[in-house]
Design a protein around this motif. Structure first.
Motif, mmCIF file in Angstrom:
data_model
loop_
_atom_site.group_PDB
_atom_site.id
_atom_site.type_symbol
_atom_site.label_atom_id
_atom_site.label_comp_id
_atom_site.label_asym_id
_atom_site.label_seq_id
_atom_site.Cartn_x
_atom_site.Cartn_y
_atom_site.Cartn_z
ATOM 1 N N SER A 1 0.757 -0.991 -0.027
ATOM 2 C CA SER A 1 -0.210 -0.259 -0.527
ATOM 3 C C SER A 1 0.819 1.133 0.379
ATOM 4 N N ARG A 2 2.374 1.301 0.203
ATOM 5 C CA ARG A 2 2.606 2.307 0.701
ATOM 6 C C ARG A 2 3.711 2.464 -0.673
ATOM 7 N N VAL A 3 4.134 1.795 -1.792
ATOM 8 C CA VAL A 3 4.963 2.310 -2.529
ATOM 9 C C VAL A 3 4.963 3.179 -3.836
ATOM 10 N N LEU A 4 3.506 3.060 -4.017
ATOM 11 C CA LEU A 4 3.897 4.017 -5.032
ATOM 12 C C LEU A 4 3.334 5.367 -4.956
ATOM 13 N N PRO A 5 3.947 6.176 -5.209
ATOM 14 C CA PRO A 5 3.034 8.083 -4.778
ATOM 15 C C PRO A 5 1.808 8.172 -5.424
ATOM 16 N N ALA A 6 0.867 8.784 -5.121
ATOM 17 C CA ALA A 6 0.180 9.427 -5.341
ATOM 18 C C ALA A 6 -0.269 9.756 -6.966
ATOM 19 N N GLY A 7 -0.516 10.287 -7.787
ATOM 20 C CA GLY A 7 -0.801 10.546 -8.876
ATOM 21 C C GLY A 7 -0.268 9.762 -10.413
ATOM 22 N N VAL A 8 -0.456 8.187 -9.990
ATOM 23 C CA VAL A 8 -0.827 7.349 -10.966
ATOM 24 C C VAL A 8 -1.578 7.323 -10.972
ATOM 25 N N SER A 9 -2.139 6.666 -12.886
ATOM 26 C CA SER A 9 -3.098 6.115 -13.097
ATOM 27 C C SER A 9 -4.226 4.997 -12.476
ATOM 28 N N ASP A 10 -4.998 4.494 -13.367
ATOM 29 C CA ASP A 10 -5.672 3.754 -13.105
ATOM 30 C C ASP A 10 -5.036 2.423 -13.529
ATOM 31 N N ASP A 11 -4.585 3.146 -14.936
ATOM 32 C CA ASP A 11 -4.345 1.903 -15.999
ATOM 33 C C ASP A 11 -2.835 1.241 -15.688
ATOM 34 N N ASN A 12 -2.141 2.276 -14.845
ATOM 35 C CA ASN A 12 -0.359 2.314 -14.847
ATOM 36 C C ASN A 12 -0.538 1.452 -13.497
ATOM 37 N N ARG A 13 -1.655 2.221 -12.578
ATOM 38 C CA ARG A 13 -1.381 1.223 -11.169
ATOM 39 C C ARG A 13 -1.692 -0.482 -11.045
ATOM 40 N N GLU A 14 -2.914 -1.029 -12.086
ATOM 41 C CA GLU A 14 -3.457 -2.100 -12.308
ATOM 42 C C GLU A 14 -2.044 -2.988 -12.241
ATOM 43 N N ALA A 15 -1.562 -2.169 -13.321
ATOM 44 C CA ALA A 15 -0.167 -3.068 -14.922
ATOM 45 C C ALA A 15 0.698 -3.373 -13.610
ATOM 46 N N PHE A 16 0.990 -2.552 -12.984
ATOM 47 C CA PHE A 16 2.682 -2.236 -12.080
ATOM 48 C C PHE A 16 2.340 -3.379 -11.376
ATOM 49 N N TYR A 17 0.559 -3.425 -10.901
ATOM 50 C CA TYR A 17 0.186 -4.292 -9.228
ATOM 51 C C TYR A 17 0.250 -5.788 -9.683
#
Lengths: 352, 369
Positions: B342-358
């Protein structure tokens, strides 16, 4: 390309020793006899094979002899056209590869005397780095003290890959002498080849060795910082020469994170690695290992959060750029002035 | 890091139902040494009892640089039933898989048969650890997938182990470590890449290992932190070797994953390789394209330990240069330098990128529906 300004300091030029026999006049009878009787050959390091494209720009390569062996060429190629106030000579002759501390000390002494006579005495813009016999710390300190009497020596020169990591305590008398005598330690790309040139063993290719210099600089920065060199010698400056620059910030982000995690292991490191680098470490501009677009350059310099880290270099005669394009596109005039003039003078107290 | 997250690590977050994630670097441990014996011939059981394991480093027990924590693992990760951290499936489920809604967990066993001087023993231990992964872990929790651990210094027997496991859906990659006797691009390792490419399995290269080389090109350093930080330099040299020996050119369908070595260095390494390749390419005519192209097309990166800039948004530049489609989230559980999802990505990441990343990138790479 950003515009060059007159009066800059080139912190990394390489005058070449034409041949081991060029040093004979600077050796005593015993060593002169050793060199000739034993048939010792020219000390050319694998780091810079003479005909490798990286070793000399095509238009800086002489018709005969080694690139960088002629003062007239250096004047014509860099000192005059770049309108330099000073250039710091870092001889890359393979004396570091020698294992005997006696032989190495003799070669270093000869090399330093050769530099004075053949270069520093012949152009007032030139300054020198003291090459030291690191096989013996005692002899290295003695050579620093001997040469430091000549104020034209502005730096001590070491290779980024030697026998031990540079932070090791056994080397500290070198740093004590350097700090006392107002000499930054210049750490230059290249290996003594006393260890494999990568941390995962011997590669196959020259290109691999050259690309790998950046990783060697990274491990040395870690060593210097965590061993506590700059806690012990806070006024000591070190300059990473021909190190590349685009790796600096991501490397420090990693080091900083682990330092926060395990700083109990090295409690004498009393400042954050990022702060230590900002106050004590500098990097030469070339090779500028980033894509040639302004946007990337602006982000890279912004990541450093300091305009004091980089000092100007052409890396003459190595082939890092063409024409006069020593400055990458996107540098502001203020930053150009810092890199070419202010930062070098703040780093090298003996530059006058 | 467990210093920061200890207080909340056991309990599922009470706030929300968490989005599913993939954890691409989980380290399962044996509760006892004898746990592997059912998978080992008598000869090797005897060998372990009498002679032990001789790695390419001098210590019979433990690492040459003492870790920051016992077993380099979180102190809150000891299973209640005993044994070292990471040795209990039920506790891993309770502490990691359930609370973080891990949909895919990739197992990377360490301290197995890799980096061992006796290459026959190495092959036997690797084969045993692969059987053990199925019995103890993947057959009991379908979220978990195993890595084929191979005896790294003997390319032919490693390739045989890969071929034997190929097609077994318990396994999603081949596992190597970054430090070996030679840089990973060298020919002795090519049979591994060939077999992995044929099997359609990515090769994960996890930081660590022993190959007998000092962990700096200037000799042995003094401290654990130097080894920790140095793993990223080892990884860079290993990747440079893979590119410059032409491994990606020769095995164009091969995919590689750089595990637990950071990723901040990736753009700089690729730029540098491109620049020197322009100058020195005549030495390596088998490298036909700019090195950055091979890296961009054939290399993925797990995230932990994420580089930690003072201004966290600086990391976005680096991720943009690498590509949001190339990062695979990993916690490194149960190790002490664990990254909390829950703490690795700072705010401001798009939903698509966040889903791809996780999750998305990992499912795609590892072929998980």
């Amino acid at each position: 390309m950003a515009s060059l300004i007159a009066g800059g300091v080139d912190c990394d030029v390489h005058p070449a020793v034409p041949h081991l026999t060029s040093l004979l006049p600077y050796l005593n009878d015993y060593w002169r006899d050793q060199v000739t009787t034993r048939g010792m050959v020219d000390l050319i390091s694998q780091s810079y094979p003479q005909n490798s494209p990286i070793t000399a720009r095509p238009d800086w390569r002489p018709e005969s002899g080694k690139p960088g062996e002629s003062l007239a060429d250096m004047q014509r190629h860099v000192l005059d056209p770049f309108q330099l106030s000073h250039a710091i000579c870092n001889p890359l002759y393979g004396v570091q590869m020698v294992f005997s501390e006696d032989l190495q000390a003799a070669f270093c002494r000869a090399l330093n005397d050769w530099l004075v006579k053949e270069w520093l005495d012949r152009d007032p813009r030139l300054r020198g780095s003291i090459v030291i016999p690191t096989q013996s710390v005692e002899k290295a300190v003695a050579e620093i003290e001997r040469c430091a009497a000549d104020r034209r020596f502005v730096q001590v020169l070491m290779l980024v890959m030697g026998d031990t990591p540079l932070g090791k305590r056994a080397l500290w008398p070198i740093y004590e002498a350097a700090e006392r005598l107002e000499l930054p330690i210049g750490i230059h790309a290249g290996s003594a080849y006393h260890n494999p040139p990568t941390a995962v063993g011997w590669g196959s290719y020259h290109i691999e060795d050259y690309a790998g210099q950046a990783q060697a600089f990274q491990t040395q920065l870690t060593s210097l910082i965590v061993e506590g060199v700059f806690a012990k010698y806070p006024r000591l400056k070190m300059v990473m020469l021909e190190s590349g620059v685009s790796w600096i910030s991501p490397f420090l982000w990693r080091l900083h994170k682990f330092w926060r995690g395990v700083r109990m292991e090295t409690p004498w490191v009393d400042r954050a690695p990022l702060d230590i680098v900002r106050s004590n470490i500098r990097f030469s501009l070339q090779p500028f290992d980033a894509p040639p677009d302004e946007t990337t350059l602006i982000r890279l310099f912004d990541h450093m959060q300091s305009d004091e880290l980089v000092v100007f270099s052409t890396d003459y005669p190595h082939w890092q750029f063409d024409g006069q394009e020593a400055l990458p596109a996107g540098l502001t005039p203020d930053l150009v002035r810092k890199i070419m003039i202010d930062n070098p003078h703040a780093t090298y107290p003996r530059l006058t | 890091m467990n210093i920061q997250f200890r207080e909340s690590s056991e309990a599922a977050s009470p706030l929300t139902v968490k989005t599913a994630i993939a954890d691409c670097d989980i380290h399962p441990a044996r509760a006892t040494r004898a746990e592997l014996y059912p998978y080992l011939a008598k000869r090797w059981q005897h060998h372990l009892e009498v002679y032990g394991v001789h790695a390419y480093q001098g210590m019979m027990e433990g690492p040459p640089y003492p870790k920051a924590q016992p077993n380099a693992s979180r102190r809150d990760a000891y299973p209640p039933e005993g044994g070292p951290q990471g040795s209990s499936l039920s506790f891993m489920q309770k502490q990691l898989l359930d609370p973080h809604n891990v949909q895919l967990g990739v197992l990377n066993p360490l301290n197995t048969g890799q980096g061992i001087r006796n290459h026959e023993l190495s092959a036997a231990l690797c084969s045993a650890i692969n059987d053990w992964q199925i019995d103890k872990w993947t057959s009991k929790d379908k979220r978990l997938k195993a890595s084929i651990v191979v005896g790294n210094e003997d390319g032919l027997s490693a390739a045989a182990e890969i071929r034997e496991r190929a097609g077994d859906k318990n396994f999603v990659q081949v596992l190597l470590l970054s430090r070996n006797v030679e840089p990973l691009g060298q020919r002795r390792y090519w049979p591994i890449y060939q077999a992995a490419e044929e099997a359609g399995l990515p090769v994960g290269v996890h930081a660590f290992g022993f190959g007998g080389n000092p962990i700096t090109p200037s000799g042995w350093p003094s401290y654990y932190i130097e080894e920790m930080v140095g793993h990223s330099q080892c990884q860079q040299s290993a990747l440079a070797s893979l590119v410059l020996e032409g491994v990606f050119e020769r095995f164009p369908k091969l995919k590689m994953v750089m595990i637990e070595a950071g990723f901040g260095w990736a753009p700089s390494l690729a730029w540098r390789l491109d620049k020197v390749w322009q100058r020195l390419r005549s030495e390596v005519p088998h490298v036909k394209r700019p090195p950055s192209e091979y890296i961009r097309e054939q290399v993925w990166w797990t995230t932990q330990p994420m580089e930690d800039p003072e201004r966290r948004e600086d990391l976005f530049d680096v991720i943009k240069w690498i590509g949001w489609d190339r990062l695979l989230f990993a916690t490194d559980y149960p190790h002490w330098d664990y990254d909390e999802p829950s703490r690795v990505l700072p705010a401001g990441v798009s939903d698509d990128n966040r889903e791809a990343f996780y999750l998305g990138n990992a499912k795609k790479l590892y072929g998980i529906a």
